[in-house]
Write a protein that holds these residues in place. Structure first.
Motif, PDB file in Angstrom:
ATOM      1  N   ARG A 227      31.859 -15.716 -10.647  1.00 33.31           N
ATOM      2  CA  ARG A 227      32.816 -15.137 -11.583  1.00 33.31           C
ATOM      3  C   ARG A 227      34.206 -15.767 -11.442  1.00 33.31           C
ATOM      4  O   ARG A 227      34.820 -16.173 -12.435  1.00 33.31           O
ATOM      5  CB  ARG A 227      32.898 -13.627 -11.361  1.00 33.31           C
ATOM      6  CG  ARG A 227      33.945 -12.942 -12.232  1.00 33.31           C
ATOM      7  CD  ARG A 227      34.004 -11.432 -11.968  1.00 33.31           C
ATOM      8  NE  ARG A 227      35.132 -10.828 -12.640  1.00 33.31           N
ATOM      9  CZ  ARG A 227      35.134 -10.476 -13.924  1.00 33.31           C
ATOM     10  NH1 ARG A 227      34.062 -10.688 -14.664  1.00 33.31           N
ATOM     11  NH2 ARG A 227      36.198  -9.932 -14.465  1.00 33.31           N
TER      12      ARG A 227
ATOM     13  N   THR B 161      30.419  -8.872 -14.902  1.00 35.83           N
ATOM     14  CA  THR B 161      30.145  -9.768 -16.020  1.00 35.83           C
ATOM     15  C   THR B 161      31.068  -9.548 -17.214  1.00 35.83           C
ATOM     16  O   THR B 161      30.859 -10.177 -18.252  1.00 35.83           O
ATOM     17  CB  THR B 161      28.681  -9.613 -16.478  1.00 35.83           C
ATOM     18  OG1 THR B 161      28.443  -8.249 -16.842  1.00 35.83           O
ATOM     19  CG2 THR B 161      27.724 -10.028 -15.373  1.00 35.83           C
TER      20      THR B 161
ATOM     21  N   LEU C 209      32.512 -12.424 -19.552  1.00 35.39           N
ATOM     22  CA  LEU C 209      31.545 -13.496 -19.420  1.00 35.39           C
ATOM     23  C   LEU C 209      30.410 -13.331 -20.427  1.00 35.39           C
ATOM     24  O   LEU C 209      30.107 -12.230 -20.870  1.00 35.39           O
ATOM     25  CB  LEU C 209      30.956 -13.520 -18.007  1.00 35.39           C
ATOM     26  CG  LEU C 209      31.926 -13.675 -16.833  1.00 35.39           C
ATOM     27  CD1 LEU C 209      31.151 -13.651 -15.522  1.00 35.39           C
ATOM     28  CD2 LEU C 209      32.768 -14.939 -16.959  1.00 35.39           C
TER      29      LEU C 209
END
Length: 314
Positions: free
Chosen positions: A138, A157, A160
């Motif tokens: 990340r 996440t 993303l």
């Protein structure tokens, strides 16, 4: 009369970087060596920054240097400012040169065929690969150190775009003389009293230790580990066992370790992640190559050797 607006502060990023290095090293001499500067010159540059800010940031001590109260406030802001500058530069370079891509990957995820296919289909592209630590996917993406990352969930996440490439069963990593070594499979009940190593990432601990267990009990705590080698030594010495991602496509770890398939738990998920909303033809092309070629290990056989396991996200 209304007050005149405060004139903007014209900070030099070079001086900000100098300050961050001194603050992190807590010593002008060590910082000067890292920056390849003479110590008197570094001291002058820090004074220039303090003049620009109108505040003293560092006090010298017999042991080195320490942050003033103003310096303690400025340090995290300075670090954020430098990260923003790096991201701005990286995004600008990417927009100016869409024929470059950096692919990050964590251990025991085989990307070779997908990368070869991408290079074959895009012979003029600059395709770079870089290995990432298990917890870097990340941060490497958001800091624009890589354009795509192949890693194992869990990690945060948001911001993303994530594509699951394949699922991988989990196993238990054991010393070869452990009472469970050689069994066809084990369950969580079989390892209910076995201490398990911990890391500093709560999401990692929850998934890779199955903590809490389905019945609400907690996984027994083992020592805190920093890296894979510490974990392997801990398991080999009989102080703990570890739940790992099973894979046949990796090199041997240690001859004194083995794995046994773990039944009754969800598999690990190998994913390709990129920054949300990023429009880059090479990212799109590589995602297609990854979906075609990064399809997971062969089925896990009974009583696999240590070379057939991936210790978690490491």
């Amino acid at each position: 009369m209304p007050e005149s607006p405060t004139p903007p502060v014209d900070l030099e990023l070079r001086l900000v970087r100098y300050f961050v290095v001194v603050a992190e090293q807590q010593h002008f001499g060590r910082a000067a060596a890292l920056l390849h500067l003479a110590q008197p010159s570094l001291s002058r540059q820090i004074r220039r920054l303090e003049q620009q800010l109108g505040a003293r940031l560092l006090d010298r001590t017999p042991q080195g240097s320490r942050l003033t109260e103003a310096g303690q406030v400025f340090l995290p802001l300075a670090q954020s400012l430098l990260r923003s500058a790096e991201q701005a530069a990286a995004r600008t370079r990417a927009a100016a040169d869409p024929s470059r891509i950096t692919i990050g990957f964590t251990s025991n995820i085989l990307i070779t065929q997908a990368v070869r296919e991408l290079r074959h289909r895009n012979p003029d592209a600059d395709v770079q690969t870089v290995h990432l630590e298990w917890d870097e996917a990340r941060s490497a993406l958001l800091e624009h150190r890589v354009d795509v990352a192949l890693a194992r969930l869990p990690f945060l996440t948001d911001q993303l775009h994530v594509t699951i490439l394949y699922d991988e069963p989990r196993a238990v990593l054991l010393p070869r003389d452990h009472r469970l070594a050689g069994k066809e499979s084990v369950t969580l009940d079989d390892i209910a009293d076995e201490p398990m190593p911990q890391v500093r990432d709560p999401m990692f601990n929850a998934f890779w230790r199955v903590d809490p267990r389905p019945d609400g009990s907690r996984a027994p705590d083992g020592p805190l580990v920093q890296d894979i080698e510490e974990k392997l030594e801990l398991v080999a010495s009989g102080q703990a066992v570890s739940i790992v991602a099973a894979s046949r496509e990796v090199a041997h770890f240690r001859p004194d370790l083995t794995t046994v398939p773990l039944e009754g738990v969800e598999p690990s998920h190998v994913v390709l992640a990129s920054r949300a909303g990023e429009n880059n033809r090479l990212i799109t092309a590589f995602r297609k190559c990854a979906e075609a070629h990064i399809t997971g290990p062969r089925p896990l056989s009974q009583g696999t050797s240590p070379g057939n396991a991936n210790p978690g996200n490491e």
